[in-house]
Write an enzyme that holds these catalytic residues in place. Structure first.
Site, PDB file in Angstrom:
ATOM      1  N   ARG A  57      -5.242  -0.520   1.789  1.00 31.47           N
ATOM      2  CA  ARG A  57      -5.833  -0.879   3.087  1.00 31.47           C
ATOM      3  C   ARG A  57      -7.189  -0.237   3.330  1.00 31.47           C
ATOM      4  NH1 ARG A  57      -1.386   1.195   6.954  1.00 31.47           N
ATOM      5  NH2 ARG A  57      -1.442   2.841   5.352  1.00 31.47           N
ATOM      6  N   ASP A  88       0.868  -1.170   0.000  1.00 31.97           N
ATOM      7  CA  ASP A  88       0.000   0.000   0.000  1.00 31.97           C
ATOM      8  C   ASP A  88       0.908   1.224   0.000  1.00 31.97           C
ATOM      9  OD1 ASP A  88      -1.483   2.274   0.954  1.00 31.97           O
ATOM     10  OD2 ASP A  88      -2.979   0.949   1.841  1.00 31.97           O
ATOM     11  N   CYS A 117       1.440   3.187   3.288  1.00 31.82           N
ATOM     12  CA  CYS A 117       1.889   2.411   4.444  1.00 31.82           C
ATOM     13  C   CYS A 117       3.362   2.703   4.743  1.00 31.82           C
ATOM     14  CB  CYS A 117       1.674   0.921   4.152  1.00 31.82           C
ATOM     15  SG  CYS A 117       2.661  -0.217   5.107  1.00 31.82           S
ATOM     16  N   CYS A 129       5.672  -0.212   4.362  1.00 33.95           N
ATOM     17  CA  CYS A 129       5.843  -0.522   2.937  1.00 33.95           C
ATOM     18  C   CYS A 129       6.911   0.389   2.333  1.00 33.95           C
ATOM     19  CB  CYS A 129       4.524  -0.342   2.180  1.00 33.95           C
ATOM     20  SG  CYS A 129       3.228  -1.498   2.665  1.00 33.95           S
TER      21      CYS A 129
END
Length: 235
Positions: free
Chosen positions: A146, A116, A119, A122
């Site tokens: 998400r 994502d 994120c 991430c």
């Protein structure tokens, strides 16, 4: 004693009817729990069928009497292996042409990451891409916004997956740069809702979610050295 043609025919008919009885029992069970045209496969456990549903893999006894929900693990090796997700690996590989891939020059292992762009972990994983690649780990990305489908994040990720240079578009997004709107001509090339649906089947609830080649799902960020150790890669 010779078996007559009549006896063989009777035996075959018995087996045929038993098979159809099992099929009928399974269909009745699927109807009870609201499953339409599920994918049914054999499972490693005698007497159980593996059934792929939108929510993941469940198990049904061959007589249709019992239904088990939850992952099935093989614990015979050094590390437990999620056999339920192993049944979905073919679905992961079927999306390989839609993945954004960062290939290791000397590839030893491949991981698939549901990511994502909003994120933080991430971002951290992506910033260390060279570290993964240098250790022989190829990283393949699938999209998992998400906030869900229809969210602003989903729209932005749809744009990234439909640009001519996906890798550059993802690199830019992970650095916080502005994402160009999706071109109308490209809108139908890649539909990341398929990625999202597969993530849900695999049990993804957050990002990054890392799927190993054997189907094992590892929720959360793992730095390159830790990931190499998990994969059995020796430095």
């Amino acid at each position: 004693m010779k078996i007559t043609v009549l006896m063989l025919a009777m035996m075959s008919a018995g087996l045929f009817n038993a098979a159809h009885a099992d099929d009928a029992a399974l269909k009745a069970t699927f109807n009870k729990i609201g499953l339409e045209n599920p994918e049914v496969q054999s499972s490693p456990v005698k007497g159980l069928k593996a059934v792929t549903t939108p929510q993941g893999v469940i198990y049904v006894s061959e007589d249709g009497r019992y239904v088990l929900q939850g992952p099935l693990f093989d614990v015979s090796g050094e590390r437990p292996v999620n056999l339920s997700n192993q049944a979905l690996i073919a679905k992961v590989d079927a999306l390989k042409n839609e993945m954004i891939v960062y290939k290791a020059a000397s590839e030893k292992k491949v991981i698939t990451v549901f990511t994502d762009i909003t994120c933080g972990y991430c971002h951290r994983l992506h910033q260390q891409m060279k570290g993964y690649n240098d250790l022989g780990i190829t990283v393949r990305y699938l999209a998992f916004p998400r906030e869900g489908l229809g969210s602003e994040t989903e729209k932005n990720m749809q744009s990234i997956w439909n640009t001519a240079n996906r890798n550059k578009a993802l690199d830019d997004a992970m650095r916080g740069e502005t994402i160009s709107p999706i071109a109308k001509s490209a809108a139908s090339k890649v539909d990341i809702s398929k990625h999202y649906a597969l993530g849900e089947q695999l049990g993804v609830t957050g990002t990054p979610a890392i799927v190993l080649e054997d189907g094992t799902l590892m929720p959360g960020y793992q730095p390159p050295a830790a990931m190499a150790q998990i994969l059995g890669i020796k430095a």
